[in-house]
Design a protein around this motif. Structure first.
Motif, PDB file in Angstrom:
ATOM      1  N   ALA A 138       0.846  -1.189   0.000  1.00  0.00           N
ATOM      2  CA  ALA A 138       0.000   0.000   0.000  1.00  0.00           C
ATOM      3  C   ALA A 138       0.883   1.240   0.000  1.00  0.00           C
ATOM      4  O   ALA A 138       1.990   1.233   0.543  1.00  0.00           O
ATOM      5  N   CYS A 139       0.387   2.330  -0.597  1.00  0.00           N
ATOM      6  CA  CYS A 139       1.161   3.569  -0.673  1.00  0.00           C
ATOM      7  C   CYS A 139       0.957   4.408   0.589  1.00  0.00           C
ATOM      8  O   CYS A 139      -0.125   4.422   1.179  1.00  0.00           O
ATOM      9  N   VAL A 140       2.020   5.147   0.978  1.00  0.00           N
ATOM     10  CA  VAL A 140       1.963   6.067   2.120  1.00  0.00           C
ATOM     11  C   VAL A 140       2.115   7.486   1.575  1.00  0.00           C
ATOM     12  O   VAL A 140       3.065   7.771   0.829  1.00  0.00           O
ATOM     13  N   PHE A 141       1.156   8.379   1.920  1.00  0.00           N
ATOM     14  CA  PHE A 141       1.145   9.746   1.399  1.00  0.00           C
ATOM     15  C   PHE A 141       1.438  10.745   2.517  1.00  0.00           C
ATOM     16  O   PHE A 141       1.136  10.492   3.694  1.00  0.00           O
ATOM     17  N   ASP A 142       2.000  11.910   2.131  1.00  0.00           N
ATOM     18  CA  ASP A 142       2.171  12.985   3.103  1.00  0.00           C
ATOM     19  C   ASP A 142       0.919  13.851   3.114  1.00  0.00           C
ATOM     20  O   ASP A 142      -0.061  13.552   2.422  1.00  0.00           O
ATOM     21  N   ALA A 143       0.947  14.922   3.907  1.00  0.00           N
ATOM     22  CA  ALA A 143      -0.235  15.775   4.042  1.00  0.00           C
ATOM     23  C   ALA A 143      -0.627  16.414   2.720  1.00  0.00           C
ATOM     24  O   ALA A 143      -1.792  16.755   2.494  1.00  0.00           O
ATOM     25  N   GLY A 144       0.349  16.601   1.822  1.00  0.00           N
ATOM     26  CA  GLY A 144       0.051  17.210   0.536  1.00  0.00           C
ATOM     27  C   GLY A 144      -0.355  16.218  -0.534  1.00  0.00           C
ATOM     28  O   GLY A 144      -0.551  16.594  -1.689  1.00  0.00           O
ATOM     29  N   GLY A 145      -0.441  14.960  -0.169  1.00  0.00           N
ATOM     30  CA  GLY A 145      -0.866  13.948  -1.131  1.00  0.00           C
ATOM     31  C   GLY A 145       0.260  13.343  -1.936  1.00  0.00           C
ATOM     32  O   GLY A 145       0.017  12.573  -2.868  1.00  0.00           O
ATOM     33  N   ILE A 171       3.402  10.867  -2.579  1.00  0.00           N
ATOM     34  CA  ILE A 171       3.759   9.519  -2.127  1.00  0.00           C
ATOM     35  C   ILE A 171       5.104   9.556  -1.412  1.00  0.00           C
ATOM     36  O   ILE A 171       6.104  10.032  -1.952  1.00  0.00           O
ATOM     37  N   LEU A 172       5.086   9.082  -0.179  1.00  0.00           N
ATOM     38  CA  LEU A 172       6.322   8.983   0.590  1.00  0.00           C
ATOM     39  C   LEU A 172       6.989   7.619   0.418  1.00  0.00           C
ATOM     40  O   LEU A 172       8.205   7.499   0.517  1.00  0.00           O
ATOM     41  N   GLY A 173       6.180   6.626   0.166  1.00  0.00           N
ATOM     42  CA  GLY A 173       6.727   5.274   0.031  1.00  0.00           C
ATOM     43  C   GLY A 173       5.605   4.252   0.014  1.00  0.00           C
ATOM     44  O   GLY A 173       4.429   4.595  -0.111  1.00  0.00           O
TER      45      GLY A 173
END
Length: 263
Positions: free
Chosen positions: A1-8, A10-12
């Motif tokens: 699954a993808c991990v997103f930051d507050a701005g949308g 993709i972090l990883g």
């Protein structure tokens, strides 16, 4: 699954790994256990079928070798009993090899009525001696399919023989054979008014060495199923205990490869 930051953005990604080694090993053990159980049932069935004629051979041999039989006629009967027992064992082994060996179909276009008609004709005389009437109600001579003729004739002969044996000793005993079209398939229907098949036996009749009859190897219907499977066909069985059985052999009429090899 993808991990997103507050701005949308993709972090990883995050993944979960599972070790299925033990699960796969367990499945393999279960499959192996089922194979061994099936092999054990087949071995037990073969041992039972061979033990019966061996008992007769042993008894006759002991009597002849003991010198207790000095009547020539009785000696000849004993020798004939030994030969009959040997022939029975040879038949069991031949059926087993036929079932177990790699089978290669040699398919070509056959008029199915011409494949079936000789089987009906050949079974008529033997059936009459048993008090059973065998008749072909309708055989479509123009119904053609790509099949292995000799192998399919073996299927017909086995099923008709079973039907005759089931109808024997039934009042007005009869077996009817019909060949007709059903959509893209040819259907051979063998109907008897015999003893029928009990529900608890119906799912077992294709198992090697399974039989409810006092004689026979119990391999006939196993061989029938193998040959029908190779042709891409189906076997439908309807039976009412005490009233009779209908067997439908459904064979696809679409062309099949000229040679089909199955282990």
């Amino acid at each position: 699954a993808c991990v997103f930051d507050a701005g949308g953005q993709i972090l990883g990604t995050v993944g979960v790994l599972r070790d299925l080694t033990e699960q796969v090993a367990t499945q393999r053990r279960l499959i192996q256990r089922e194979k061994l159980a099936s092999l054990g049932e087949m071995a037990a069935g073969m041992a039972h079928e061979i033990r019966n004629p061996l008992g007769g051979i042993k008894m006759a041999t002991n009597l002849l070798s003991s010198g207790a039989v000095d009547d020539r006629r009785i000696s000849q009967e004993m020798a004939q009993s030994i030969m009959s027992g040997i022939a029975e064992i040879e038949a069991i082994i031949a059926d087993l090899l036929d079932y177990a060996r790699e089978t290669r179909l040699e398919c070509q276009e056959y008029a199915l009525g011409r494949v079936l008609a000789p089987v009906v004709e050949a079974s008529t005389a033997e059936a009459a001696r048993r008090g059973v009437r065998v008749e072909a109600v309708r055989l479509d001579d123009e119904l053609v399919a790509a099949v292995d003729g000799p192998r399919l004739r073996q299927v017909f002969a086995n099923v008709v023989k079973n039907a005759v044996e089931a109808a024997e000793r039934t009042p007005d005993a009869r077996v009817t054979v019909t060949l007709y079209r059903r959509h893209a398939a040819a259907v051979i229907e063998i109907v008897d008014n015999g003893v029928g098949i009990e529900p608890e036996h119906r799912e077992k009749i294709f198992l090697p060495f399974y039989t409810t009859k006092p004689t026979g190897t119990g391999l006939g219907m196993a061989i029938v199923k193998k040959i029908m499977d190779l042709h891409g066909g189906e076997i439908d069985i309807d039976s009412v205990p005490g009233r009779g059985t209908t067997v439908r052999l459904v064979i696809p009429r679409s062309p099949v490869p000229a040679a089909v090899e199955v282990g």
